[in-house]
Design a protein around this motif. Sequence first.
Motif, PDB file in Angstrom:
ATOM      1  N   PHE A 147       0.827  -1.207   0.000  1.00 24.76           N
ATOM      2  CA  PHE A 147       0.000   0.000   0.000  1.00 24.76           C
ATOM      3  C   PHE A 147       0.863   1.259   0.000  1.00 24.76           C
ATOM      4  CE2 PHE A 147      -3.626  -2.619   1.826  1.00 24.76           C
ATOM      5  CZ  PHE A 147      -4.354  -2.566   0.643  1.00 24.76           C
ATOM      6  N   MET A 148       2.039   1.187   0.599  1.00 26.46           N
ATOM      7  CA  MET A 148       2.955   2.332   0.565  1.00 26.46           C
ATOM      8  C   MET A 148       3.517   2.532  -0.837  1.00 26.46           C
ATOM      9  SD  MET A 148       5.151   2.194   4.121  1.00 26.46           S
ATOM     10  CE  MET A 148       6.168   3.563   3.539  1.00 26.46           C
ATOM     11  N   ILE A 149       3.861   1.435  -1.511  1.00 19.65           N
ATOM     12  CA  ILE A 149       4.383   1.543  -2.878  1.00 19.65           C
ATOM     13  C   ILE A 149       3.367   2.233  -3.777  1.00 19.65           C
ATOM     14  CG2 ILE A 149       5.036   0.203  -4.938  1.00 19.65           C
ATOM     15  CD1 ILE A 149       6.225  -1.891  -3.047  1.00 19.65           C
ATOM     16  N   ILE A 150       2.105   1.877  -3.604  1.00 18.17           N
ATOM     17  CA  ILE A 150       1.040   2.478  -4.415  1.00 18.17           C
ATOM     18  C   ILE A 150       0.639   3.843  -3.875  1.00 18.17           C
ATOM     19  CG2 ILE A 150      -1.334   2.193  -5.223  1.00 18.17           C
ATOM     20  CD1 ILE A 150      -0.915  -0.854  -4.938  1.00 18.17           C
ATOM     21  N   GLY A 151       0.623   3.976  -2.549  1.00 18.02           N
ATOM     22  CA  GLY A 151       0.091   5.175  -1.919  1.00 18.02           C
ATOM     23  C   GLY A 151       0.951   6.412  -2.069  1.00 18.02           C
ATOM     24  N   ILE A 152       2.268   6.254  -2.069  1.00 16.83           N
ATOM     25  CA  ILE A 152       3.151   7.433  -2.158  1.00 16.83           C
ATOM     26  C   ILE A 152       2.918   8.221  -3.450  1.00 16.83           C
ATOM     27  CG2 ILE A 152       5.560   8.175  -2.355  1.00 16.83           C
ATOM     28  CD1 ILE A 152       6.276   5.951  -0.354  1.00 16.83           C
ATOM     29  N   PRO A 153       3.008   7.588  -4.629  1.00 17.18           N
ATOM     30  CA  PRO A 153       2.718   8.375  -5.848  1.00 17.18           C
ATOM     31  C   PRO A 153       1.274   8.857  -5.917  1.00 17.18           C
ATOM     32  CG  PRO A 153       2.956   6.042  -6.379  1.00 17.18           C
ATOM     33  CD  PRO A 153       3.403   6.216  -4.962  1.00 17.18           C
ATOM     34  N   THR A 154       0.353   8.043  -5.378  1.00 17.36           N
ATOM     35  CA  THR A 154      -1.058   8.440  -5.414  1.00 17.36           C
ATOM     36  C   THR A 154      -1.293   9.732  -4.649  1.00 17.36           C
ATOM     37  OG1 THR A 154      -1.751   6.120  -5.560  1.00 17.36           O
ATOM     38  CG2 THR A 154      -3.410   7.716  -4.887  1.00 17.36           C
ATOM     39  N   LEU A 155      -0.756   9.826  -3.442  1.00 20.09           N
ATOM     40  CA  LEU A 155      -0.951  11.017  -2.621  1.00 20.09           C
ATOM     41  C   LEU A 155      -0.265  12.233  -3.217  1.00 20.09           C
ATOM     42  CD1 LEU A 155      -0.531   9.467   0.956  1.00 20.09           C
ATOM     43  CD2 LEU A 155      -2.648  10.205  -0.162  1.00 20.09           C
TER      44      LEU A 155
END
Length: 417
Positions: A147-155
Motif C-alpha cells: 500500500f505504501m508503494i502504491i500510496g506514495i505516488p497516489t498522494l
Amino acid sequence: MRSGSVQKHIDWITIMLYLLLVVAGWVNIYSTSLPSEEASIFDFSQIYGRQLVFILTCIPLIILILALDTKFYEKYALIFYIIGILSILGLFVFGKSVKGQTNWYQIGGLGVQPSEFVKTTTALLLAKYFSDNQGTLKTLKEQVTVFMIIGIPTLLILKHDTGSAMLFAALIFVLFREGLPSWYLWSAFITIALFVAALIVKPSLIITSIVLLTLLHYYFNKNINRNPFIYLILATVMCGFVLSVDYVYDNVLEPHQKDRINVLLGENVDLQAEGYNLNQSKIAIGSGGWYGTGFLQGTQTKGGFVPEQHTDYIFTTVGEEWGFVGSSTIIVLFLCLFFRLIYLAEKQKKRFNRVYGYCVVSFLFIHFAFNITMLVGLFPTIGVPLPFFSYGGSSLIAFTLLLFIFLKLDANRINEW
C-alpha cells in the motif's frame, strides 16, 4: 539452452491490436481537428500532425525496449520508482498550471505529464517487491508495504490531479490476484455506496438501515461465535462516515468536483455550464445511430460543440461518425487486448512478469472504463485519456512504454526455467 532471439517470440496478436487502436485513434483525431478538406495529413502545426509525430516517436522507443535485457527492468525497478517520485515532487517547483492543475512540465514547446510515466515505475517496483519477497499478502507488514508503494505516488499526484490519482486504485486488482484478503474490496465498495447514498438519502434513514442490517446479520450468525463488539465498532464507523459526508462535500471538495458529482447524480445543473460537456457528449453519441454519419460528416464534431473532443472525449467522434457498430468494434478491440494480456500474464513463469502484466492490464482497463462511462454519465468527468486513442504525447508514449515492457518480458519467457 537458450532459444534464439526473443524478438521472434513477441506476441504479434497484441501488437496488431495495439496498431489497430493507434491508427483508429489517429483517424478520429484527424476528424476532430481537420481545419479544411485540403489540409495535408503532414501538417505538423495541426493537432493530428503532432499526434502523427508522437506515433512515429514510439517506433524507436519500442525498438529500444525490445533491445534491452529483461533483467534491466527488474534490476533498476527501485531507481525508476525514485525517479518517478522525484518527477512528481518537481511539479511543486517547476510545474506548469493547465486549467487549474499543476501536473505538467513545459519543455520547449512540448508539455510532459510525469504522472503518466509514474504508472510504469510503480508497476515495476510492485512487481519487484512480489518477486523478491514471494509474499501472500496475509500479514500486515506485507499489506502495509504494497500500500505504501502504491500510496506514495497516489498522494503526491492527488495534490495536482485528482483524476490521475484515482487511476492508481486499479492496482487493487493486482493485489487481489496475489492474495490480498477480500474484505478490502468489500470495504471499498461499501464506502463508495455509503458516500453516494448519503448525498441522495437523508442520513437518518441510512443510519437506521445500517443498525437494522447489523442486528440482522449478528442474529443469523451468532452461532458462529461472532464477537458483538466487532459489530458495534463496524456499525459505529459506518454511521460516523455517513454523518461526515455532508461536511466533506461542503468543505473539502473543490467546486468543480462538486459540480461533477451533481452531474452524475442527475441534480439540477446548468446545461450551458457544468452540465455542458456531458450533454454535448450524449448528443454526439446519440446522433450516430447504428452506422454513424460517416467519416468527417459529424455535425457535432465538425461544429466543435464537444469540448476537448480530441483528448478525453475522443470516443464521441467514434459514436457520431461510426455509430453503434463502429463504437462496438472499438470496444471489442479493447476487450480483446485486455483478455489477451490476462492470458499472457497467467502464462508467465516468473512472478515479476506476472505481476507486472496484471499491472499493465489493470491500468489500461481502468482508463478505458472511466473514459467510456464518463461520456454517458455513468462516472464523473475526471479527464482520463482513452489508451492509444486520445491525443497526447505523454499518454501515448507512456502507454506504449507500459505495454511493450511487458511484451519484452513475455517474449523472454522461453528462456526462463
